[in-house]
Scaffold this motif. Structure first.
Motif, PDB file in Angstrom:
ATOM      1  N   VAL A   1       1.357  -1.278  -0.121  1.00  0.00           N
ATOM      2  CA  VAL A   1      -0.227   0.210   0.281  1.00  0.00           C
ATOM      3  C   VAL A   1       0.837   1.325  -0.427  1.00  0.00           C
ATOM      4  CG1 VAL A   1      -1.632   1.356   1.042  1.00  0.00           C
ATOM      5  CG2 VAL A   1      -1.980  -0.676   0.864  1.00  0.00           C
ATOM      6  N   ALA A   2       2.263   1.551   1.084  1.00  0.00           N
ATOM      7  CA  ALA A   2       2.685   2.730   1.099  1.00  0.00           C
ATOM      8  C   ALA A   2       3.720   2.724  -0.537  1.00  0.00           C
ATOM      9  CB  ALA A   2       3.572   1.886   2.009  1.00  0.00           C
ATOM     10  N   GLN A   3       4.195   1.503  -1.477  1.00  0.00           N
ATOM     11  CA  GLN A   3       5.094   1.655  -2.388  1.00  0.00           C
ATOM     12  C   GLN A   3       4.271   2.157  -3.368  1.00  0.00           C
ATOM     13  OE1 GLN A   3       6.211  -2.162  -4.296  1.00  0.00           O
ATOM     14  NE2 GLN A   3       6.591  -1.191  -5.810  1.00  0.00           N
ATOM     15  N   THR A   4       2.430   1.141  -3.317  1.00  0.00           N
ATOM     16  CA  THR A   4       1.677   1.908  -4.457  1.00  0.00           C
ATOM     17  C   THR A   4       0.851   3.368  -4.240  1.00  0.00           C
ATOM     18  OG1 THR A   4       0.481  -0.268  -4.483  1.00  0.00           O
ATOM     19  CG2 THR A   4      -0.873   1.809  -5.341  1.00  0.00           C
ATOM     20  N   LEU A   5       0.861   3.291  -2.780  1.00  0.00           N
ATOM     21  CA  LEU A   5       0.625   5.671  -2.365  1.00  0.00           C
ATOM     22  C   LEU A   5       1.315   6.293  -3.044  1.00  0.00           C
ATOM     23  CD1 LEU A   5      -1.081   5.259   0.406  1.00  0.00           C
ATOM     24  CD2 LEU A   5      -2.148   5.929  -1.157  1.00  0.00           C
ATOM     25  N   VAL A   6       2.842   6.244  -3.425  1.00  0.00           N
ATOM     26  CA  VAL A   6       4.177   7.193  -3.664  1.00  0.00           C
ATOM     27  C   VAL A   6       3.932   6.711  -5.219  1.00  0.00           C
ATOM     28  CG1 VAL A   6       6.663   6.891  -3.468  1.00  0.00           C
ATOM     29  CG2 VAL A   6       5.497   6.358  -1.564  1.00  0.00           C
ATOM     30  N   GLN A   7       3.810   5.883  -5.841  1.00  0.00           N
ATOM     31  CA  GLN A   7       3.268   5.390  -7.338  1.00  0.00           C
ATOM     32  C   GLN A   7       1.947   6.283  -7.805  1.00  0.00           C
ATOM     33  OE1 GLN A   7       3.539   1.214  -7.905  1.00  0.00           O
ATOM     34  NE2 GLN A   7       5.658   1.241  -8.057  1.00  0.00           N
ATOM     35  N   ILE A   8       1.427   6.340  -6.594  1.00  0.00           N
ATOM     36  CA  ILE A   8       0.234   6.970  -7.110  1.00  0.00           C
ATOM     37  C   ILE A   8       0.734   8.583  -8.067  1.00  0.00           C
ATOM     38  CG2 ILE A   8      -2.084   7.832  -7.260  1.00  0.00           C
ATOM     39  CD1 ILE A   8      -2.510   5.025  -5.889  1.00  0.00           C
ATOM     40  N   HIS A   9       1.413   8.814  -6.422  1.00  0.00           N
ATOM     41  CA  HIS A   9       1.403  10.201  -5.886  1.00  0.00           C
ATOM     42  C   HIS A   9       2.780  11.069  -6.490  1.00  0.00           C
ATOM     43  CE1 HIS A   9       2.215  14.498  -3.553  1.00  0.00           C
ATOM     44  NE2 HIS A   9       3.578  13.807  -4.292  1.00  0.00           N
ATOM     45  N   SER A  10       3.615  10.650  -7.456  1.00  0.00           N
ATOM     46  CA  SER A  10       4.404  10.984  -8.282  1.00  0.00           C
ATOM     47  C   SER A  10       3.989  10.733  -9.565  1.00  0.00           C
ATOM     48  CB  SER A  10       5.776   9.626  -8.583  1.00  0.00           C
ATOM     49  OG  SER A  10       6.635   9.586  -9.206  1.00  0.00           O
ATOM     50  N   ALA A  11       2.702  10.234 -10.017  1.00  0.00           N
ATOM     51  CA  ALA A  11       1.765  10.158 -11.252  1.00  0.00           C
ATOM     52  C   ALA A  11       1.181  11.052 -11.778  1.00  0.00           C
ATOM     53  CB  ALA A  11       1.350   8.419 -11.914  1.00  0.00           C
ATOM     54  N   ALA A  12       0.553  11.717 -10.420  1.00  0.00           N
ATOM     55  CA  ALA A  12      -0.571  12.720 -10.018  1.00  0.00           C
ATOM     56  C   ALA A  12       0.336  14.026 -10.836  1.00  0.00           C
ATOM     57  CB  ALA A  12      -1.252  12.588  -9.325  1.00  0.00           C
ATOM     58  N   GLU A  13       1.708  14.062 -10.002  1.00  0.00           N
ATOM     59  CA  GLU A  13       2.620  15.031  -9.978  1.00  0.00           C
ATOM     60  C   GLU A  13       2.451  15.687 -11.357  1.00  0.00           C
ATOM     61  OE1 GLU A  13       5.187  14.401  -7.206  1.00  0.00           O
ATOM     62  OE2 GLU A  13       5.127  15.961  -6.108  1.00  0.00           O
ATOM     63  N   SER A  14       3.432  13.765 -12.097  1.00  0.00           N
ATOM     64  CA  SER A  14       3.442  14.010 -14.127  1.00  0.00           C
ATOM     65  C   SER A  14       2.375  14.083 -14.238  1.00  0.00           C
ATOM     66  CB  SER A  14       3.542  12.593 -14.410  1.00  0.00           C
ATOM     67  OG  SER A  14       5.020  11.830 -13.884  1.00  0.00           O
ATOM     68  N   LEU A  15       1.130  13.856 -14.185  1.00  0.00           N
ATOM     69  CA  LEU A  15      -0.270  14.668 -15.239  1.00  0.00           C
ATOM     70  C   LEU A  15       0.022  16.069 -14.510  1.00  0.00           C
ATOM     71  CD1 LEU A  15      -2.576  11.524 -14.938  1.00  0.00           C
ATOM     72  CD2 LEU A  15      -1.605  12.275 -16.568  1.00  0.00           C
ATOM     73  N   LEU A  16      -0.549  15.989 -13.364  1.00  0.00           N
ATOM     74  CA  LEU A  16      -0.567  17.866 -13.473  1.00  0.00           C
ATOM     75  C   LEU A  16       0.781  18.647 -13.747  1.00  0.00           C
ATOM     76  CD1 LEU A  16      -1.988  17.169  -9.729  1.00  0.00           C
ATOM     77  CD2 LEU A  16      -3.354  18.479 -11.302  1.00  0.00           C
ATOM     78  N   GLY A  17       1.864  18.547 -13.673  1.00  0.00           N
ATOM     79  CA  GLY A  17       2.537  19.253 -14.370  1.00  0.00           C
ATOM     80  C   GLY A  17       3.491  20.390 -12.916  1.00  0.00           C
ATOM     81  N   LYS A  18       3.433  21.572 -13.320  1.00  0.00           N
ATOM     82  CA  LYS A  18       3.187  22.940 -12.778  1.00  0.00           C
ATOM     83  C   LYS A  18       1.473  23.594 -11.907  1.00  0.00           C
ATOM     84  CE  LYS A  18       7.377  24.153 -14.049  1.00  0.00           C
ATOM     85  NZ  LYS A  18       8.607  24.851 -13.735  1.00  0.00           N
ATOM     86  N   ARG A  19       0.244  22.935 -12.642  1.00  0.00           N
ATOM     87  CA  ARG A  19      -0.871  23.258 -12.160  1.00  0.00           C
ATOM     88  C   ARG A  19      -0.447  22.663 -10.452  1.00  0.00           C
ATOM     89  NH1 ARG A  19      -4.574  20.882 -15.728  1.00  0.00           N
ATOM     90  NH2 ARG A  19      -3.641  18.620 -15.333  1.00  0.00           N
ATOM     91  N   LYS A  20      -1.934  23.920  -9.722  1.00  0.00           N
ATOM     92  CA  LYS A  20      -2.420  23.917  -8.871  1.00  0.00           C
ATOM     93  C   LYS A  20      -3.144  21.930  -8.723  1.00  0.00           C
ATOM     94  CE  LYS A  20      -0.720  28.173  -7.560  1.00  0.00           C
ATOM     95  NZ  LYS A  20      -1.473  29.583  -6.932  1.00  0.00           N
TER      96      LYS A  20
END
Length: 51
Positions: A8-27
């Protein structure tokens, strides 16, 4: 049960990383609320679904 917790911890880190990649510099407030990310962790007997 510890294997699921680690997964679960690893999956949350991966989801967070993917979300940051998708959002880019948007808030977060500028993000499309229809974009939902999911993760699944399993040991074969135990399943955890993360949204």
């Amino acid at each position: 049960m510890e294997a699921v917790g680690t997964g679960v911890a690893q999956t949350l880190v991966q989801i967070h990383s993917a979300a940051e990649s998708l959002l880019g510099k948007r808030k977060r407030s500028e993000a499309d609320p229809e974009q939902i990310m999911f993760g699944i962790v399993t040991t074969g007997r135990s399943w955890r679904f993360i949204r």
